[in-house]
Design a protein around this motif. Sequence first.
Motif, short mmCIF file in Angstrom:
data_model
loop_
_atom_site.label_atom_id
_atom_site.label_comp_id
_atom_site.label_asym_id
_atom_site.label_seq_id
_atom_site.Cartn_x
_atom_site.Cartn_y
_atom_site.Cartn_z
N LEU A 25 0.92 -1.17 0.13
CA LEU A 25 0.08 -0.08 0.05
C LEU A 25 0.98 1.17 0.01
CD1 LEU A 25 -2.91 -0.94 2.54
CD2 LEU A 25 -2.87 -0.50 0.34
N LEU A 26 2.06 1.37 0.89
CA LEU A 26 2.71 2.32 0.69
C LEU A 26 3.70 2.63 -0.50
CD1 LEU A 26 3.94 4.44 3.06
CD2 LEU A 26 5.95 2.84 3.31
N CYS A 27 3.83 1.78 -1.21
CA CYS A 27 4.47 1.58 -2.51
C CYS A 27 3.74 2.27 -3.67
CB CYS A 27 5.21 0.50 -3.03
SG CYS A 27 6.51 -0.27 -2.31
N LEU A 28 2.16 1.82 -3.47
CA LEU A 28 1.08 2.29 -4.36
C LEU A 28 0.87 3.66 -4.11
CD1 LEU A 28 -1.05 1.34 -6.37
CD2 LEU A 28 -2.27 0.85 -4.74
N PHE A 29 0.70 4.10 -2.62
CA PHE A 29 0.42 5.63 -2.63
C PHE A 29 1.65 6.37 -3.29
CE2 PHE A 29 1.04 9.20 0.39
CZ PHE A 29 -0.05 9.79 0.37
N ALA A 30 2.87 5.78 -3.06
CA ALA A 30 4.05 6.78 -3.30
C ALA A 30 4.07 6.76 -4.60
CB ALA A 30 5.38 6.01 -2.99
N SER A 31 3.66 5.93 -5.44
CA SER A 31 3.46 5.82 -6.93
C SER A 31 2.48 6.63 -7.39
CB SER A 31 3.43 4.22 -7.41
OG SER A 31 3.06 4.16 -8.71
N LEU A 32 1.32 6.62 -6.74
CA LEU A 32 0.32 7.61 -7.13
C LEU A 32 0.74 9.03 -6.86
CD1 LEU A 32 -2.92 5.60 -5.96
CD2 LEU A 32 -2.36 6.07 -8.12
N SER A 33 1.59 9.42 -5.87
CA SER A 33 1.66 10.62 -5.38
C SER A 33 2.78 11.09 -6.60
CB SER A 33 2.68 10.62 -4.08
OG SER A 33 1.47 10.31 -3.03
N ILE A 34 3.83 10.20 -6.95
CA ILE A 34 4.80 10.57 -8.04
C ILE A 34 4.10 10.86 -9.24
CG2 ILE A 34 6.58 9.82 -9.45
CD1 ILE A 34 7.50 8.25 -6.78
N GLN A 35 3.02 10.24 -9.72
CA GLN A 35 2.30 10.42 -10.76
C GLN A 35 1.46 11.75 -10.72
OE1 GLN A 35 -0.28 6.98 -11.98
NE2 GLN A 35 1.24 5.72 -11.61
N THR A 36 1.00 12.11 -9.65
CA THR A 36 0.14 13.32 -9.54
C THR A 36 1.21 14.55 -9.74
OG1 THR A 36 -1.34 12.16 -8.12
CG2 THR A 36 -1.29 14.64 -7.86
N ILE A 37 2.29 14.38 -9.12
CA ILE A 37 3.27 15.44 -9.36
C ILE A 37 3.59 15.65 -10.56
CG2 ILE A 37 5.67 16.13 -8.79
CD1 ILE A 37 5.23 14.87 -5.93
N ARG A 38 3.85 14.56 -11.26
CA ARG A 38 4.31 14.58 -12.71
C ARG A 38 3.10 15.26 -13.48
NH1 ARG A 38 7.24 8.47 -13.21
NH2 ARG A 38 9.02 9.19 -12.31
N ALA A 39 2.07 14.87 -13.19
CA ALA A 39 0.86 15.27 -14.18
C ALA A 39 0.58 16.70 -13.82
CB ALA A 39 -0.54 14.47 -13.79
N GLN A 40 1.14 17.32 -12.81
CA GLN A 40 0.80 18.83 -12.35
C GLN A 40 2.06 19.56 -12.96
OE1 GLN A 40 0.77 20.05 -8.25
NE2 GLN A 40 -1.41 20.48 -8.62
N LYS A 41 1.63 20.26 -14.11
CA LYS A 41 2.85 21.01 -14.73
C LYS A 41 3.23 22.41 -13.82
CE LYS A 41 2.32 19.63 -19.71
NZ LYS A 41 2.02 20.32 -20.97
N VAL A 42 4.23 22.69 -13.61
CA VAL A 42 4.82 24.06 -13.10
C VAL A 42 5.31 24.92 -14.12
CG1 VAL A 42 6.21 24.88 -11.33
CG2 VAL A 42 5.12 22.70 -10.80
N VAL A 43 4.99 26.21 -14.21
CA VAL A 43 5.33 27.13 -15.32
C VAL A 43 5.65 28.36 -14.25
CG1 VAL A 43 4.55 28.32 -17.11
CG2 VAL A 43 3.54 26.15 -16.73
N THR A 44 6.54 29.02 -14.80
CA THR A 44 7.18 30.38 -14.17
C THR A 44 7.07 31.46 -15.18
OG1 THR A 44 8.57 29.07 -12.69
CG2 THR A 44 9.21 31.54 -12.89
N THR A 45 6.51 32.60 -14.70
CA THR A 45 6.47 33.78 -15.61
C THR A 45 6.46 35.16 -14.46
OG1 THR A 45 5.24 34.97 -17.11
CG2 THR A 45 3.91 34.17 -15.44
N ASP A 46 6.72 35.97 -15.16
CA ASP A 46 6.77 37.36 -14.35
C ASP A 46 5.41 37.83 -13.80
OD1 ASP A 46 9.55 37.25 -14.49
OD2 ASP A 46 9.59 39.02 -15.62
N VAL A 47 4.46 37.92 -14.59
CA VAL A 47 3.18 38.38 -14.45
C VAL A 47 2.22 37.43 -14.95
CG1 VAL A 47 1.19 40.34 -15.16
CG2 VAL A 47 3.79 40.85 -14.64
N LEU A 48 1.13 37.04 -14.16
CA LEU A 48 0.01 36.16 -14.39
C LEU A 48 -1.25 36.94 -14.33
CD1 LEU A 48 -1.36 33.37 -14.77
CD2 LEU A 48 -1.16 33.13 -12.37
N VAL A 49 -1.93 37.10 -15.48
CA VAL A 49 -3.33 37.47 -15.43
C VAL A 49 -4.27 36.46 -15.47
CG1 VAL A 49 -4.79 39.24 -16.61
CG2 VAL A 49 -2.53 39.57 -16.61
#
Length: 651
Positions: free
Chosen positions: A11-35
């Motif tokens: 279960l711990l491995c499964l939870f860790a795997s899902l967490s990693i997949q969630t992080i990977r699925a969530q893109k992170v973008v950086t900019t100076d101004v966000l509207v």
Amino acid sequence: MILVKNKFRLLLCLFASLSIQTIRAQKVVTTDVLVVGASASGIAAGIQSARLGVPTIIAESSTWLGGMITAAGVCAFDGNHNLPSGIFGEFRSALYKVYGGPSKVATGWVSNTLFEPHVGDSIFKTMAASTQNLTIKYQWQFQKTIIENGVIKGAEFTQTLTGEKSIVYAKQVVDATELGDVIASAGIPYDLGMESNDITQENVHKGPSNNIVQDITYVAILKDYGLGKDCTIVRPAKYNPDEFDGASTNYYFNLLRQKPSVDAQKMLNYGKLPNNKYMINWPGYGNDIYLNIVEMKEEDRQKELIKAKEQTLRFIYFIQHQLGFKHLGLADDEYPTKDRFPLIPYHRESRRVKGLVRMDINHIAKPFQITNPLYRTGIAVGDYPIDHHHKKNPEAPQHLDFYGVPSFNIPLGVLIPANNSGIIAAEKSISVSNVVNGTTRLQAIALLIGQAAGTLAATAAKENIPAEKVSIRRVQNELLQTNAYIMPYFDLPLLHPHFEAVQKIGATGVLKGQGVPTGWANRTYFHPDSLVNRNQLVKDIAPYNTLKESQHKTLLLSEAIDLIIQMAAENKIIDTKNSKNSIQTTASNYKWSLQNKPLLTKQIKAAWVDWKFGYFDEQMPLTRLEFAVILNATIDPFNLKQVNHQGIIIE
């Protein structure tokens, strides 16, 4: 026991795997101004920020740009016809080019400028495509703000088609949503509804505070399919023609209702658009509806908005069936929606942030007389009267003591939340009273608010400082470079050769204007050809110079030159020990000898020709325009001293 441990590890491995997949699925973008939101304010903010060389992202939940102007179908500009400021003026010029000139968009009587929504969207997309440093993310639904150590650092979004989540980190975030959702997510204090008179001292709403907002409208765009066509829709559920009794003289039986002043054709011509289309946004027993959905979750809002669409469908059926306009049907070439309705409703009111300053009707009615001269910090202008819609809510006060107001400017401090860094308010979420929202909510002003918000955000990002620390004069200077107004002068138009000089001097308060309520297009006059009132000047120039009273009622050119020399010395613009010292101000291409009167007089005389002022005599009384131009060119008081958000000159 071993089996239990193995299950736990699995279960711990499964939870860790899902967490990693969630992080990977969530893109992170950086900019100076966000509207957040490509509303009227949002698209203007994004374009302006990017034009100032700052990487900018606009995150928009739909596929259209322009908000109420396009996606909501409110495609007629209320006000500002004589104040073609900044991005609003640029957009209007593009409309003229598409349709063939001003007369081609003066099709309805509600406005001087009406257009098809898809044309407006196309213009905004063309403007955006030609702007470097600008990225637009379509169908990005705002979810929540990202806050670190009490400072807003960005926001999280969901792509509505794919479900993909993205986080955008930015130095500055602009809330340009229709209802102030970013401000609410960040926990920033705001107002909603009507304040009592004890709070505002406006003498308009005399009752207690409440949470009542203005009626909303789901606008429809009808198209003339030809007299032989029958476009009548299926009779809507709960249809009763008496609901629209009094919308026009063609159907008026309930004498308890206000007598209509227009017939059915004129009612339709209210919002007549180019190419035989009609904007259906009729306030008098038409398709307004009261729904207070501002603080609801998005899914709950959408459920409630079904009622607004049903209201408009009933009105369309009334127009077709009862009034006989069967050849008018929902336009099939405007919106990419199955029901041919706009993408969003027309919201007239939003959450209003508690800002560094609060603009109320007194700042509009008597800007030059009140204690805090917020007009000195102006960043957008408007001329439309206070306009509220409350007829569809029986619990709303039906008698509000509105009175005529002149044209006005909007102070920079209303865009900045008090004690909250990292976010700037725009669209209808600025810090104004409920009453004032009745004019600042309108289309042209929203564009200009957005342009100012983009300027503020870009400047703060460039300088790596909070928005509240940005120089107000810096923002105003940037806006002036884009043909934007900071003072709402009617008699010194944009194309006047001394437009910028008068705008700057007006914003110092050295020469004050005169506001005059005139109805649907209010005015403020600079009176450029009037002579300078010397006694008034003694009071108004005090933050910059001590001018002694005189028996003269006017200001002679020779006296003005003496005053300039005195101001230069008092403000340490020159080395008073060196009579040959000369300086060049940021407002002029000339070098001025500000210690030597004969030489300075000679220099001004030479400039007089370039300024096209004509007659020159040292003993002649100066007009307000002449003095404004001389003072701006030689001393440049606008940039000489900074001003705070309350409009007070900083010594």
